[in-house]
Design a protein around this motif. Structure first.
Motif, PDB file in Angstrom:
ATOM      1  N   PHE A  84       0.800  -1.221   0.000  1.00 29.90           N
ATOM      2  CA  PHE A  84       0.000   0.000   0.000  1.00 29.90           C
ATOM      3  C   PHE A  84       0.838   1.280   0.000  1.00 29.90           C
ATOM      4  N   GLY A  85       2.145   1.151   0.128  1.00 31.52           N
ATOM      5  CA  GLY A  85       2.993   2.329   0.101  1.00 31.52           C
ATOM      6  C   GLY A  85       2.832   3.241   1.302  1.00 31.52           C
ATOM      7  N   PHE A  86       2.697   2.668   2.486  1.00 30.89           N
ATOM      8  CA  PHE A  86       2.531   3.473   3.697  1.00 30.89           C
ATOM      9  C   PHE A  86       3.780   4.309   3.967  1.00 30.89           C
ATOM     10  N   ALA A  87       3.559   5.477   4.552  1.00 27.56           N
ATOM     11  CA  ALA A  87       4.671   6.356   4.935  1.00 27.56           C
ATOM     12  C   ALA A  87       5.453   5.741   6.088  1.00 27.56           C
ATOM     13  N   ARG A  88       6.638   6.281   6.302  1.00 25.10           N
ATOM     14  CA  ARG A  88       7.541   5.748   7.321  1.00 25.10           C
ATOM     15  C   ARG A  88       6.923   5.820   8.725  1.00 25.10           C
ATOM     16  N   ASP A  89       6.278   6.957   9.043  1.00 17.98           N
ATOM     17  CA  ASP A  89       5.691   7.082  10.376  1.00 17.98           C
ATOM     18  C   ASP A  89       4.487   6.164  10.552  1.00 17.98           C
ATOM     19  N   VAL A  90       3.720   5.967   9.499  1.00 14.74           N
ATOM     20  CA  VAL A  90       2.583   5.029   9.551  1.00 14.74           C
ATOM     21  C   VAL A  90       3.085   3.606   9.777  1.00 14.74           C
ATOM     22  N   HIS A  91       4.136   3.243   9.083  1.00 17.58           N
ATOM     23  CA  HIS A  91       4.744   1.920   9.255  1.00 17.58           C
ATOM     24  C   HIS A  91       5.162   1.706  10.720  1.00 17.58           C
ATOM     25  N   ALA A  92       5.777   2.707  11.314  1.00 14.55           N
ATOM     26  CA  ALA A  92       6.230   2.593  12.702  1.00 14.55           C
ATOM     27  C   ALA A  92       5.057   2.420  13.657  1.00 14.55           C
ATOM     28  N   VAL A  93       4.001   3.205  13.460  1.00 12.05           N
ATOM     29  CA  VAL A  93       2.825   3.106  14.328  1.00 12.05           C
ATOM     30  C   VAL A  93       2.169   1.738  14.206  1.00 12.05           C
ATOM     31  N   LEU A  94       2.070   1.233  12.994  1.00 11.02           N
ATOM     32  CA  LEU A  94       1.479  -0.101  12.817  1.00 11.02           C
ATOM     33  C   LEU A  94       2.329  -1.169  13.500  1.00 11.02           C
ATOM     34  N   LEU A  95       3.640  -1.022  13.440  1.00 13.58           N
ATOM     35  CA  LEU A  95       4.515  -2.002  14.080  1.00 13.58           C
ATOM     36  C   LEU A  95       4.239  -2.112  15.577  1.00 13.58           C
ATOM     37  N   ILE A  96       4.244  -0.978  16.269  1.00 12.83           N
ATOM     38  CA  ILE A  96       4.111  -1.066  17.725  1.00 12.83           C
ATOM     39  C   ILE A  96       2.660  -1.207  18.168  1.00 12.83           C
ATOM     40  N   CYS A  97       1.718  -0.640  17.414  1.00 13.76           N
ATOM     41  CA  CYS A  97       0.314  -0.711  17.837  1.00 13.76           C
ATOM     42  C   CYS A  97      -0.331  -2.049  17.501  1.00 13.76           C
ATOM     43  N   VAL A  98       0.227  -2.792  16.579  1.00 11.19           N
ATOM     44  CA  VAL A  98      -0.274  -4.143  16.298  1.00 11.19           C
ATOM     45  C   VAL A  98       0.444  -5.159  17.185  1.00 11.19           C
ATOM     46  N   ALA A  99       1.746  -5.002  17.345  1.00 10.91           N
ATOM     47  CA  ALA A  99       2.512  -5.980  18.121  1.00 10.91           C
ATOM     48  C   ALA A  99       2.214  -5.919  19.606  1.00 10.91           C
ATOM     49  N   LEU A 100       1.893  -4.720  20.127  1.00 10.74           N
ATOM     50  CA  LEU A 100       1.729  -4.546  21.575  1.00 10.74           C
ATOM     51  C   LEU A 100       0.250  -4.485  21.938  1.00 10.74           C
ATOM     52  N   ALA A 101      -0.201  -5.495  22.650  1.00 15.43           N
ATOM     53  CA  ALA A 101      -1.614  -5.594  23.030  1.00 15.43           C
ATOM     54  C   ALA A 101      -1.851  -4.981  24.400  1.00 15.43           C
ATOM     55  N   ASN A 102      -3.081  -4.579  24.633  1.00 16.75           N
ATOM     56  CA  ASN A 102      -3.470  -4.044  25.941  1.00 16.75           C
ATOM     57  C   ASN A 102      -3.781  -5.226  26.856  1.00 16.75           C
ATOM     58  N   SER A 103      -2.731  -5.967  27.188  1.00 18.92           N
ATOM     59  CA  SER A 103      -2.906  -7.237  27.898  1.00 18.92           C
ATOM     60  C   SER A 103      -3.018  -7.084  29.406  1.00 18.92           C
ATOM     61  N   SER A 104      -2.896  -5.845  29.914  1.00 24.59           N
ATOM     62  CA  SER A 104      -3.035  -5.640  31.365  1.00 24.59           C
ATOM     63  C   SER A 104      -4.257  -4.791  31.681  1.00 24.59           C
ATOM     64  N   PHE A 105      -4.256  -3.503  31.306  1.00 24.15           N
ATOM     65  CA  PHE A 105      -5.348  -2.607  31.672  1.00 24.15           C
ATOM     66  C   PHE A 105      -6.704  -3.178  31.248  1.00 24.15           C
ATOM     67  N   ILE A 106      -6.781  -3.645  30.012  1.00 24.18           N
ATOM     68  CA  ILE A 106      -8.031  -4.235  29.520  1.00 24.18           C
ATOM     69  C   ILE A 106      -7.965  -5.757  29.577  1.00 24.18           C
ATOM     70  N   GLY A 107      -6.778  -6.310  29.370  1.00 27.03           N
ATOM     71  CA  GLY A 107      -6.636  -7.766  29.330  1.00 27.03           C
ATOM     72  C   GLY A 107      -7.018  -8.452  30.627  1.00 27.03           C
ATOM     73  N   TYR A 108      -6.533  -7.949  31.762  1.00 30.73           N
ATOM     74  CA  TYR A 108      -6.843  -8.603  33.037  1.00 30.73           C
ATOM     75  C   TYR A 108      -8.346  -8.656  33.304  1.00 30.73           C
ATOM     76  N   PRO A 109      -9.037  -7.510  33.294  1.00 32.16           N
ATOM     77  CA  PRO A 109     -10.472  -7.582  33.587  1.00 32.16           C
ATOM     78  C   PRO A 109     -11.273  -8.345  32.545  1.00 32.16           C
ATOM     79  N   MET A 110     -10.859  -8.280  31.270  1.00 31.50           N
ATOM     80  CA  MET A 110     -11.621  -8.989  30.241  1.00 31.50           C
ATOM     81  C   MET A 110     -11.421 -10.500  30.347  1.00 31.50           C
TER      82      MET A 110
END
Length: 301
Positions: A84-110
């Motif tokens: 899709f030709g994403f920009a460099r900053d978009v690529h970076a955001v997708l990397l960390i926002c997809v790889a890192l889950a909300n496994s504590s704040f939302i994960g624990y109660p859910m």
């Protein structure tokens, strides 16, 4: 219990959005609530449930899953950027926002709401040995590489890890905390842990961002698809391959299906990396996860 928890989630999320619209609370209210959760509720949950955990080699699979999914994220996001030709900053955001889950704040109660108290120790292992360490290593390296900062040194990484309150609670729970503490201590800790869900969802409602430009819709769709559907789908055969079954397997899949970590998005925003996209991935991800998480429970059931 799941119905009661979801009713509370929707109520507190709605209240937070209403309070934000009416400006009924101070501008830093969401940040303050998140700090209360980080310094009080999360450690209380760790101290309550981790001592009940039976330590054995099967837990290594829980620890490894987030790291293996991070590698899958790197490959999939790199492919999407090329297509899709994403920009460099978009690529970076997708990397960390997809790889890192909300496994504590939302994960624990859910996880607790959908699987019960017995599954929560598995969520803690997934989060503390997986997601949190990923944030402190992989997350910081991505931010440094794509924002122009210097990569963090090993000493800086260790310093960040050592300042994380739930980690100290985890070490205390593993080494010193009895599985059955005195009733007054156990009751107090459980009440503090129970406060995590309403506080988190109120904070999310106060800070949720759903507005986005047209050109940012495609990376948003890619990020949500990967985070909420593709990664948990990959986690299922991965769990089988790592020998998981029963409650551990279900907790592993649910944690892998959690929306984007709020802290990861906040760090991307602070580094000026596609801030609207990062905020939208959190906002839309949390809202959509109220549908996708029960759907994954149905699949696992």
């Amino acid at each position: 219990m799941a119905f009661d928890a979801f009713a509370l989630i929707l109520a507190m999320l709605g209240l937070g959005m209403l309070f934000a619209r009416l400006r009924a609370l101070p501008d830093n209210a969401a940040e303050t609530l998140n700090k209360v959760v980080l310094y009080v509720c999360l450690p209380a949950a760790v101290l309550t449930y981790v001592p009940r955990l039976q330590l054995d080699a099967s837990l290594l699979g829980l620890m490894a899953t987030p790291w293996l999914l991070m590698l899958a994220t790197w490959a999939l996001v790199s492919l999407a950027t090329r297509v899709f030709g994403f920009a460099r900053d978009v690529h970076a955001v997708l990397l960390i926002c997809v790889a890192l889950a909300n496994s504590s704040f939302i994960g624990y109660p859910m996880v607790r709401a959908l699987l019960g108290d017995a599954a929560l120790p598995y969520a803690v292992v997934y989060d503390q040995f997986g997601t949190f360490l990923l944030l402190s290593t992989f997350g910081l390296l991505v931010l440094a590489r794509y924002s122009g900062d210097r990569p963090p040194t090993a000493l800086q990484v260790l310093g960040r890890i050592s300042r994380f309150p739930p980690l100290w609670a985890l070490l205390f729970a593993l080494l010193l905390m009895p599985a059955q503490p005195p009733s007054w201590i156990g009751t107090a800790l459980k009440q503090l842990a129970d406060a995590m869900l309403p506080l988190v969802m109120l904070a999310v409602g106060l800070s949720i961002q759903l507005r986005l430009r047209r050109e940012e819709l495609r990376p948003l769709a890619v990020g949500l698809l990967l985070k909420l559907l593709v990664l948990p789908a990959l986690a299922l055969p991965l769990s089988w391959a790592l020998g998981m079954q029963g409650l551990m397997l279900k907790a592993n899949i649910l944690e892998s299906a959690m929306p984007t970590m709020i802290t990861a998005a906040a760090l991307a925003i602070s580094h000026r990396l596609a801030p609207r996209l990062a905020a939208a991935l959190v906002g839309y991800g949390i809202v959509l996860s109220l549908v996708t998480l029960p759907a994954w429970m149905w699949v696992l059931g």
